[in-house]
Design an enzyme around this catalytic site. Structure first.
Site, PDB file in Angstrom:
ATOM      1  N   THR A 106       1.127  -1.077   0.134  1.00 16.00           N
ATOM      2  CA  THR A 106       0.089   0.315  -0.302  1.00 16.00           C
ATOM      3  C   THR A 106       1.276   1.427   0.045  1.00 16.00           C
ATOM      4  OG1 THR A 106      -1.718  -0.952   1.274  1.00 16.00           O
ATOM      5  CG2 THR A 106      -1.401   0.724   1.665  1.00 16.00           C
ATOM      6  N   GLY A 128     -10.589  -3.636   1.544  1.00 11.78           N
ATOM      7  CA  GLY A 128      -9.207  -3.726   2.893  1.00 11.78           C
ATOM      8  C   GLY A 128      -9.577  -2.640   4.228  1.00 11.78           C
ATOM      9  N   ASP A 129      -8.686  -2.405   4.746  1.00 10.42           N
ATOM     10  CA  ASP A 129      -8.747  -1.168   5.534  1.00 10.42           C
ATOM     11  C   ASP A 129      -8.367   0.156   4.830  1.00 10.42           C
ATOM     12  OD1 ASP A 129      -5.274  -2.036   4.999  1.00 10.42           O
ATOM     13  OD2 ASP A 129      -5.044   0.051   6.411  1.00 10.42           O
ATOM     14  N   THR A 179      -0.519   1.470   6.833  1.00 13.56           N
ATOM     15  CA  THR A 179      -0.065   0.123   5.457  1.00 13.56           C
ATOM     16  C   THR A 179      -0.004  -0.774   6.453  1.00 13.56           C
ATOM     17  OG1 THR A 179       1.539  -0.155   4.181  1.00 13.56           O
ATOM     18  CG2 THR A 179       2.283   0.861   5.914  1.00 13.56           C
ATOM     19  N   GLY A 180      -0.414  -2.009   5.222  1.00 10.88           N
ATOM     20  CA  GLY A 180      -0.290  -3.581   6.131  1.00 10.88           C
ATOM     21  C   GLY A 180      -1.024  -4.636   6.052  1.00 10.88           C
ATOM     22  N   GLY A 227      -4.889  -5.188   6.413  1.00 12.62           N
ATOM     23  CA  GLY A 227      -6.552  -4.720   6.223  1.00 12.62           C
ATOM     24  C   GLY A 227      -6.904  -5.525   7.150  1.00 12.62           C
TER      25      GLY A 227
HETATM   26  N1  GLY Z   1      -3.536  -2.206   3.718  1.00 11.97           N
HETATM   27  C1  GLY Z   1      -4.512  -2.890   2.312  1.00 11.97           C
HETATM   28  C2  GLY Z   1      -5.250  -3.594   2.447  1.00 11.97           C
HETATM   29  O1  GLY Z   1      -5.338  -4.774   3.648  1.00 11.97           O
HETATM   30  O2  GLY Z   1      -6.078  -4.017   1.838  1.00 11.97           O
END
Ligand code: GLY
Length: 308
Positions: free
Chosen positions: A174, A204-205, A225-226, A228
């Site tokens: 991300t 995702g997040d 980032t990471g 989600g």
């Molecule tokens: N952080 C990106 C996702 O998990 O979609």
């Protein structure tokens, strides 16, 4: 009265995951380029909102990262993109999710914020909106890279593969940007291709306000980032913004990552700027790629190893 002529700030990330040594140079070059191309505009007085959109567009266009061109493929081999942009002056935000065939979802997100009564558009509705707003629709293969096609073939039928594995072992990039402009306004943008082999329609997040991004002039602004599915459970970006009220900037970022790890065994990273203009970052993945403008221009770019 509004604060004027602050030294502007800009920090970007290119993902928090187990970045292999072979990818370090491209990640460093990518995050450095995003700051180098954007920070002079902030010095010239552009808004924080324009700056975060510009910086994220640089990262979306770079096939190094899992955003725009170079994104992960989902379980049926397609690219679906999520993005958010948020204005710390108003708490206004725009977001898109599961958007296909558009290179710069962050710019579509901005149009959602500025041209509609809504905050979040998804799937074909988001694509229809992007077309009407004048964005160029690309053939799907234009966003696809050989690297991601090879990774998709590797994990496609692997029964042991799990969504969160890439944050330890494989790609997971991300991108995000946080800026403070000369008028003291904060903004954030985050953009992603999500996770490898995600189910079609998985969100995702990133485009969830408070999870992938949050900005409030009174507190600060944060991009996450990471993994989600873990980040959204603790609304990581909002959690760090709230912690800015009581902690110094770096301690607030670490507090957010500690909550992510302790409460949901999450994996990820954050970058941010508090209302005083102090930078913040923390992560619990093996590495995080990031860059920020020091003083009035020098760029500090790094692939940060986990401190533990
Ligand atoms: N952080 C990106 C996702 O998990 O979609």
């Amino acid at each position: 009265m509004q604060k004027k002529s602050l030294i502007p700030r800009l920090i970007v990330h290119g993902g928090a995951w187990n970045i292999p040594a072979a990818y370090h140079a491209a990640h460093l070059a990518g995050v450095r380029a995003a700051v180098e191309q954007t920070y002079p505009q902030l010095l010239d007085g552009c808004s924080a909102l324009d700056a975060v959109e510009t910086a994220v567009k640089v990262l979306e266009a770079d096939p190094t990262f899992d955003a725009g061109r170079g994104a992960f493929l989902n379980a049926i081999g397609e690219v679906e993109l999520d993005a958010i942009i948020m204005d710390g002056r108003t708490l206004g935000f725009g977001a898109v999710a599961a958007l296909q065939n558009i290179l710069h979802p962050v710019s579509v997100a901005r149009q959602v914020m500025e041209q509609t009564e809504h905050n979040l558009l998804v799937g074909t509705g988001a694509l229809d909106f992007a077309r009407r707003a004048g964005f160029t629709e690309l053939p799907p293969e234009d966003l696809l890279t050989e690297r991601e096609l090879a990774f998709f073939r590797q994990v496609q039928n692997d029964p042991a593969f799990r969504t969160h594995h890439p944050f330890r072992d494989g790609p997971g990039d991300t991108v995000g940007a946080v800026a403070l402009d000369r008028d003291g306004n904060l903004a954030v943008a985050t953009s992603t291709g999500g996770t490898a082999r995600k189910l079609p329609g998985r969100v995702g997040d990133c485009p969830i306000v408070g999870a992938g991004a949050y900005a409030d002039n009174e507190r600060g602004a944060v991009s996450a980032t990471g993994w989600g599915e873990s980040i959204m459970k603790v609304l990581l970006s909002k959690t760090v913004c709230d912690a800015f009220a009581a902690e110094d900037a770096m301690a607030a970022a670490q507090q957010g990552i500690d909550i992510l790890a302790r409460k949901v065994k999450g994996l990820g990273g954050v970058i941010g700027i508090n209302a005083e203009g102090e930078y913040a970052w923390a992560h619990n993945t093996p590495y995080m790629a990031m860059a920020y403008a020091e003083g009035e221009g020098a760029v500090n770019a790094s692939i940060r190893p986990d401190a533990k």
